[in-house]
Design an enzyme around this catalytic site. Sequence first.
Site, PDB file in Angstrom:
ATOM      1  N   PHE A 101      28.526  35.177  23.510  1.00 56.04           N
ATOM      2  CA  PHE A 101      29.534  34.442  24.441  1.00 56.04           C
ATOM      3  C   PHE A 101      29.606  34.388  25.908  1.00 56.04           C
ATOM      4  O   PHE A 101      30.189  33.873  26.482  1.00 56.04           O
ATOM      5  CB  PHE A 101      30.647  35.497  24.272  1.00 56.04           C
ATOM      6  CG  PHE A 101      31.379  35.758  22.758  1.00 56.04           C
ATOM      7  CD1 PHE A 101      31.781  34.783  22.102  1.00 56.04           C
ATOM      8  CD2 PHE A 101      30.880  36.751  22.088  1.00 56.04           C
ATOM      9  CE1 PHE A 101      32.305  34.973  20.788  1.00 56.04           C
ATOM     10  CE2 PHE A 101      31.494  37.004  20.706  1.00 56.04           C
ATOM     11  CZ  PHE A 101      32.277  36.154  20.006  1.00 56.04           C
ATOM     12  N   LEU A 140      24.244  42.309  33.475  1.00 56.81           N
ATOM     13  CA  LEU A 140      24.094  43.660  32.834  1.00 56.81           C
ATOM     14  C   LEU A 140      23.530  43.122  31.509  1.00 56.81           C
ATOM     15  O   LEU A 140      23.154  44.072  30.673  1.00 56.81           O
ATOM     16  CB  LEU A 140      25.421  44.254  32.786  1.00 56.81           C
ATOM     17  CG  LEU A 140      26.089  44.718  34.103  1.00 56.81           C
ATOM     18  CD1 LEU A 140      27.503  45.056  33.827  1.00 56.81           C
ATOM     19  CD2 LEU A 140      25.245  45.959  34.487  1.00 56.81           C
ATOM     20  N   LYS A 178      27.111  35.547  29.815  1.00 56.56           N
ATOM     21  CA  LYS A 178      26.414  36.576  30.390  1.00 56.56           C
ATOM     22  C   LYS A 178      27.601  37.602  31.318  1.00 56.56           C
ATOM     23  O   LYS A 178      28.648  37.002  31.347  1.00 56.56           O
ATOM     24  CB  LYS A 178      25.784  36.161  31.749  1.00 56.56           C
ATOM     25  CG  LYS A 178      24.267  35.494  31.316  1.00 56.56           C
ATOM     26  CD  LYS A 178      23.606  35.024  32.685  1.00 56.56           C
ATOM     27  CE  LYS A 178      22.366  34.308  32.199  1.00 56.56           C
ATOM     28  NZ  LYS A 178      21.540  33.964  33.105  1.00 56.56           N
ATOM     29  N   ASP A 231      30.774  40.853  15.857  1.00 54.05           N
ATOM     30  CA  ASP A 231      29.605  40.997  16.350  1.00 54.05           C
ATOM     31  C   ASP A 231      29.553  42.761  16.647  1.00 54.05           C
ATOM     32  O   ASP A 231      29.252  42.770  17.913  1.00 54.05           O
ATOM     33  CB  ASP A 231      29.531  40.448  17.470  1.00 54.05           C
ATOM     34  CG  ASP A 231      27.902  40.227  18.020  1.00 54.05           C
ATOM     35  OD1 ASP A 231      26.992  40.538  16.924  1.00 54.05           O
ATOM     36  OD2 ASP A 231      27.803  39.666  19.112  1.00 54.05           O
TER      37      ASP A 231
END
Length: 606
Positions: A294, A289, A296, A410
Amino acid sequence: MGLIYAVLILVSLHSFVASDYQGDALFDLRTSLNASASQLSDWNPNQVNPCTWSHVICDSNNNVISVTLSFVGFSGTLSPKIGVLKSLNTLTFQNNGITGGIPVEFGNLTSLTSLDLESNHLTGQIPSTLANLSKLQFLILSQNNLTGSIPESVASLPKLITLQLDSNNLSGQVPAQLFQVQTYNFTGNHLNCGVNFSHLCESKSSNSDVSSKSKLGIIFGFIGAVIGLLLLGGLLFLVRKIRRQGYRREVFVDVPGEDDQRIAFGQLKRFAWRELQLATDNFSEKNVLGQGGFGKVYKGVLADSTKIAVKRLTDYESPGGEAAFLREVEMISVAVHRNLLRLIGFCTTPSERLLVYPFMQNLSVAYRLRELKPGELVLNWPTRKKVALGTARGLEYLHEHCNPKIIHRDVKAANVLLDEDFEAVVGDFGLAKLVDVRKTNVTTQVRGTMGHIAPEYLSTGKSSERTDVFGYGIMLLELVTGQRAIDFSRLEEEDDVLLLDHVKKLEREKRLGAIVDCNLSRNYDSHEVEMMIQVALLCTQSSPEDRPTMSEVVRMLEGEGLAERWEEWQQVEVTRRQEYDRLQRRFDWGEDSIYNQDAIELSGGR
């Protein structure tokens, strides 16, 4: 009307009384555990509702349903007053230094499904009152100093799945019914498991039975040799198979499925590796996705047809190992808010760390802004407004209502997901502490995405709530413009690669139409767009002290206090621009001085 008002008062009073006695019981627990000033500091006796305290989870009726206090370092005893928490279903004190006995009042916790007291210094007997826990599924008492026999009544627990009593000083006969439990461990005691199950007790022997122990040693040695040969043969077969199929990066060994249920934080599930491997079609690339700093994220479907998103962490090895990982997972799991992505489970193996979330069918805001497939609808302006406010509320909760507070690090459109109603759901929060920054290729400890990272975070590596506010401001600009935070294609027309600089320039020139996403086709409210741009520019000020808090952002988006704050900002910005222009004129030596100009630029901040 008077009757309705009276009923509301009674309901409120009942809720207050319930919170009062629960808060008293938990504060008594804090006292009995000898908690230091820094431990459970937010467990305040003057705040009678414990549902906002750390390590405590409540249901919608303000009933305490989970207390998890693992790896905290307590040295005191367990308070018997805990027995009043009739709605409690999870109680965990794993890996502390707790002394004394298990209170008989624990038998009053009739809703309890999981009791974990592993790795403490508990003494005394296992209370027979635990037989009252008819819903208990997991009883973990390993690695303590418990004595006496296993109560016959415990063997009658109807829903018991896991029983771990190893490494204590228990003695006597093990009730035969306990060997029907799915997962059990009685080793490291003085127990008698009977003729058929004697090998499962591994009782500590005295000098009088050295001979019998020697015979058993011979027998087990022979069995071990046979098992070793079988394992060796299996390994050789596996190696040949791998060579025939071509080299693969890693070979994973699964852990028993039953044991995967041991660690339960509230409603979290510990998934088996094989379960997630099957759900994602062996982590197939076609199910990816997205990918970030960090790791996949894979789309998956469980055996019961539940759709999930599985984040496979990279650089997962935090300095504290698995224990630290589980602590951070627990922290993430207790952050529950309608605008935060709910963690539903996790998986750990010797070489993997995975987090499991519900699948968001409308994917991310970034996808809806920039990666739409033909025929898919563009985010309209009302939805963008709703996303802005929902994201702000989610971050406000992380900063101001979680204890300890959580800094995202983030914030960007790609990390804001959309549920079936296009409600904003902030994901990837709390992950910075789950990975080992020392294992990355980045020379600093900064985590985030260029263009979204606050200047002070880049220069010092230190993050705060205000670094999240900066990232949020950039996300607002993404919502308004539909553009990325950094776009090198703008070099063809101007010098502003950064979206922030680009918008600032257009805002000064009052070119609103050039700022707004052309995909909106002018279907927006100009006043609302201006307000959102103003909030974004306030959030992205260079000095973190000048930026608003997320609670202030929420109020400004709701129409409170923005005008005054914006007027102040404009005055500061005008002064800043004048000073910048003055410096430019002072050092404008013309084209002949290009080398000196380069020297000045290189002497500045990198």
